[in-house]
Design a protein around this motif. Sequence first.
Motif, PDB file in Angstrom:
ATOM      1  N   LYS A 134       0.697  14.744   0.483  1.00  0.00           N
ATOM      2  CA  LYS A 134       0.447  13.330   0.228  1.00  0.00           C
ATOM      3  C   LYS A 134       1.172  12.454   1.242  1.00  0.00           C
ATOM      4  CE  LYS A 134      -0.830  13.540  -4.568  1.00  0.00           C
ATOM      5  NZ  LYS A 134      -2.199  13.078  -4.378  1.00  0.00           N
ATOM      6  N   LEU A 135       2.388  12.854   1.585  1.00  0.00           N
ATOM      7  CA  LEU A 135       3.148  12.089   2.567  1.00  0.00           C
ATOM      8  C   LEU A 135       2.460  12.131   3.933  1.00  0.00           C
ATOM      9  CD1 LEU A 135       5.676  10.452   3.274  1.00  0.00           C
ATOM     10  CD2 LEU A 135       6.778  12.613   3.808  1.00  0.00           C
ATOM     11  N   LEU A 136       1.962  13.285   4.320  1.00  0.00           N
ATOM     12  CA  LEU A 136       1.256  13.400   5.596  1.00  0.00           C
ATOM     13  C   LEU A 136      -0.003  12.538   5.593  1.00  0.00           C
ATOM     14  CD1 LEU A 136       1.038  14.666   8.378  1.00  0.00           C
ATOM     15  CD2 LEU A 136      -0.186  16.581   7.325  1.00  0.00           C
ATOM     16  N   TYR A 137      -0.752  12.575   4.509  1.00  0.00           N
ATOM     17  CA  TYR A 137      -1.963  11.760   4.413  1.00  0.00           C
ATOM     18  C   TYR A 137      -1.619  10.272   4.484  1.00  0.00           C
ATOM     19  CZ  TYR A 137      -6.287   9.747   2.768  1.00  0.00           C
ATOM     20  OH  TYR A 137      -7.423   8.993   2.663  1.00  0.00           O
ATOM     21  N   ARG A 152       3.432   6.321  -7.204  1.00  0.00           N
ATOM     22  CA  ARG A 152       2.565   7.154  -8.048  1.00  0.00           C
ATOM     23  C   ARG A 152       2.873   8.639  -7.929  1.00  0.00           C
ATOM     24  NH1 ARG A 152      -3.344   5.932  -6.757  1.00  0.00           N
ATOM     25  NH2 ARG A 152      -2.482   5.781  -4.685  1.00  0.00           N
ATOM     26  N   TRP A 153       3.676   9.034  -6.966  1.00  0.00           N
ATOM     27  CA  TRP A 153       3.965  10.448  -6.747  1.00  0.00           C
ATOM     28  C   TRP A 153       5.047  10.975  -7.666  1.00  0.00           C
ATOM     29  CZ3 TRP A 153       4.361  10.149  -0.734  1.00  0.00           C
ATOM     30  CH2 TRP A 153       3.104   9.826  -0.229  1.00  0.00           C
ATOM     31  N   TYR A 199       0.833  -1.205   0.000  1.00  0.00           N
ATOM     32  CA  TYR A 199       0.000   0.000   0.000  1.00  0.00           C
ATOM     33  C   TYR A 199       0.869   1.257   0.000  1.00  0.00           C
ATOM     34  CZ  TYR A 199      -2.946   3.634   2.143  1.00  0.00           C
ATOM     35  OH  TYR A 199      -3.585   4.809   2.444  1.00  0.00           O
ATOM     36  N   ALA A 200       1.856   1.281   0.884  1.00  0.00           N
ATOM     37  CA  ALA A 200       2.723   2.462   0.997  1.00  0.00           C
ATOM     38  C   ALA A 200       3.567   2.647  -0.265  1.00  0.00           C
ATOM     39  CB  ALA A 200       3.633   2.333   2.217  1.00  0.00           C
ATOM     40  N   THR A 204      11.358   2.780  -2.964  1.00  0.00           N
ATOM     41  CA  THR A 204      11.022   3.423  -4.233  1.00  0.00           C
ATOM     42  C   THR A 204      12.141   4.394  -4.602  1.00  0.00           C
ATOM     43  OG1 THR A 204       9.760   5.074  -3.042  1.00  0.00           O
ATOM     44  CG2 THR A 204       8.519   3.232  -3.943  1.00  0.00           C
ATOM     45  N   PRO A 205      13.297   3.867  -5.007  1.00  0.00           N
ATOM     46  CA  PRO A 205      14.476   4.716  -5.207  1.00  0.00           C
ATOM     47  C   PRO A 205      14.309   5.800  -6.269  1.00  0.00           C
ATOM     48  CG  PRO A 205      14.898   2.454  -5.898  1.00  0.00           C
ATOM     49  CD  PRO A 205      13.545   2.472  -5.278  1.00  0.00           C
TER      50      PRO A 205
END
Length: 118
Positions: free
Chosen positions: A64-67, A53-54, A46-47, A87-88
């Motif tokens: 988005k990171l906070l959410y 996708r970012w 999930y993470a 996710t390098p």
Amino acid sequence: MPNRKHFFPDKNDNAHRPNWADYHFRQVWHEISDEPARIYDLRSHYAVRNVTRWKGLGYEIHQKLLYLSRSMGHKELSSTYGYFNLTPNLADKIRSCCEDSFNSLLPNLPDYGQAEER
């Protein structure tokens, strides 16, 4: 349940015990597959799926990171930053957009790649 406090609330809108999700996941998983799996694998997927996708985002990556962090139940943003290691392709993007704030989350460690002067 749009006003819930927790992703999987109990009947009183409180958090379940930590082993609740693991127990129910195993019950359902064994019904549909003989393959090994852990609920933690789904959390990681999930993470990583969200973070991947970012790509191409600018400063809105902070929101988005906070959410993502809150949706996973992390109390500290630094807990969520660990998924960027999986996710390098986004590490360079984070550095270019917000290196100062990114570095402030990480401890100031010595550079062990270079010999220390004595």
